[in-house]
Design a protein around this motif. Structure first.
Motif, short mmCIF file in Angstrom:
data_model
loop_
_atom_site.label_atom_id
_atom_site.label_comp_id
_atom_site.label_asym_id
_atom_site.label_seq_id
_atom_site.Cartn_x
_atom_site.Cartn_y
_atom_site.Cartn_z
N GLU A 170 0.61 -1.15 -0.03
CA GLU A 170 -0.17 -0.26 0.05
C GLU A 170 0.80 1.27 -0.14
OE1 GLU A 170 -2.49 -0.39 3.51
OE2 GLU A 170 -4.04 -1.10 2.29
N GLN A 214 0.10 -1.03 -7.55
CA GLN A 214 -0.97 -0.20 -7.15
C GLN A 214 -1.12 0.34 -5.69
OE1 GLN A 214 -4.70 -2.40 -8.17
NE2 GLN A 214 -4.35 -2.46 -10.51
N PRO A 215 -0.32 1.08 -5.12
CA PRO A 215 -0.08 1.35 -3.84
C PRO A 215 -1.06 2.55 -3.56
CG PRO A 215 1.42 2.47 -5.25
CD PRO A 215 0.76 1.69 -6.11
N LYS A 216 -1.44 2.67 -2.31
CA LYS A 216 -2.35 3.71 -2.10
C LYS A 216 -1.63 5.13 -1.90
CE LYS A 216 -5.87 1.35 0.79
NZ LYS A 216 -6.22 1.15 2.12
N VAL A 217 -0.27 4.95 -1.34
CA VAL A 217 0.53 6.24 -1.37
C VAL A 217 1.92 5.99 -1.71
CG1 VAL A 217 1.74 7.45 0.69
CG2 VAL A 217 -0.56 6.58 1.23
N GLU A 225 -3.16 14.35 -4.24
CA GLU A 225 -3.65 13.29 -4.94
C GLU A 225 -3.17 13.33 -6.63
OE1 GLU A 225 -8.08 12.32 -6.17
OE2 GLU A 225 -7.76 11.27 -4.29
N GLN A 249 -3.96 5.19 -12.31
CA GLN A 249 -4.50 5.37 -11.17
C GLN A 249 -4.43 6.55 -10.45
OE1 GLN A 249 -4.14 2.07 -8.44
NE2 GLN A 249 -2.06 2.38 -8.22
N LYS A 250 -5.29 6.90 -9.39
CA LYS A 250 -5.14 7.90 -8.44
C LYS A 250 -4.34 7.29 -7.31
CE LYS A 250 -8.93 10.84 -9.77
NZ LYS A 250 -10.19 11.67 -9.23
N VAL A 251 -3.38 8.11 -6.84
CA VAL A 251 -2.45 7.74 -5.52
C VAL A 251 -2.41 9.01 -4.66
CG1 VAL A 251 -1.60 5.92 -6.76
CG2 VAL A 251 -0.45 8.07 -6.61
N LEU A 261 -2.47 6.17 5.16
CA LEU A 261 -2.76 4.70 4.86
C LEU A 261 -3.93 4.23 5.39
CD1 LEU A 261 0.81 3.06 5.03
CD2 LEU A 261 -0.37 3.60 3.13
#
Length: 217
Positions: A41, A118-121, A149, A155-157, A189
């Motif tokens: 993540e 595909q990490p969140k941050v 953002e 993708q959005k991260v 996170l």
């Protein structure tokens, strides 16, 4: 899905190992693709491999890498929980800054890594990574600790610029700033911090007479 991501990232790493998109391929020992969890993540992006990374094929294995490990432990994470890579995958000669054409040549590799993981941050370490991934010229001193953002790898991260650990190795004040920025990561996170278990303090046994080594004070 998870197994597929593993295989895709490994396969892509094998493909990049033979990359000759820029002149760095002529002077490197090997490509330093990245290391860590393929489902992380949290992803860290630094500048470029150094001497030790070039020899071992793993990012952040020198003194800055040891500090990174310590900072991660402070928020309850290990290197196995995150993914670490650089803007360029080959060491620039003499540890010079990557040239614009080298950054441009390596960009597709970084975007593909982000797409697969595909990490969140995505935490950018230092100026080069921050400017490249934000698409803005503003330096790290002004934007560190300010999440934004962005769209990366399709993708959005959440982009989180922070100082490079190397900047804090010998500067206590910089280390304090870096530690403060790291403490924000669990909130970004959406998870709670699991602090490391402190080692027990063992008091020295009392002695009747103790000789003081004046040379140590």
């Amino acid at each position: 899905m998870a197994a597929g991501t593993d295989l895709s990232l490994i396969a892509y790493g094998d493909q990049v190992a033979g990359c000759e998109r820029c002149v760095l391929s002529k002077t490197r020992t090997q490509v330093v693709f990245g290391s860590g969890s393929p489902h992380a993540e949290l992803m860290f992006v630094g500048e470029a491999p150094g001497f030790h990374e070039d020899k071992q094929g793993v990012p952040f294995v020198g003194a800055a890498g040891q500090l990174l490990n310590k900072l991660l432990a402070g928020i309850g994470l290990t290197r196995e929980d995150v993914y670490v890579c650089n803007t360029v995958k080959c060491r620039p000669p003499g540890n010079r800054d990557p040239l614009p054409e080298e950054l441009e040549a390596c960009e597709p590799h970084l975007w593909k890594q982000i797409e697969l993981i595909q990490p969140k941050v995505v935490a950018t370490l230092g100026n080069f990574a921050t400017k490249l991934l934000s698409g803005k010229p503003t330096g790290i001193t002004r934007v560190h600790g300010q999440e934004q953002e962005v769209a990366l790898g399709g993708q959005k991260v959440l982009l989180f610029p922070i100082f490079h650990p190397a900047a804090a190795l010998y500067t206590p004040r910089m280390l304090e700033v870096l530690e403060a920025d790291f403490r924000r990561i669990p909130d970004l996170l959406g998870r709670e911090v699991v602090p490391p278990v402190p080692e027990p303090f063992l008091a020295p046994e009392p002695v009747a007479e103790q000789t003081v080594q004046l040379g140590l004070f």
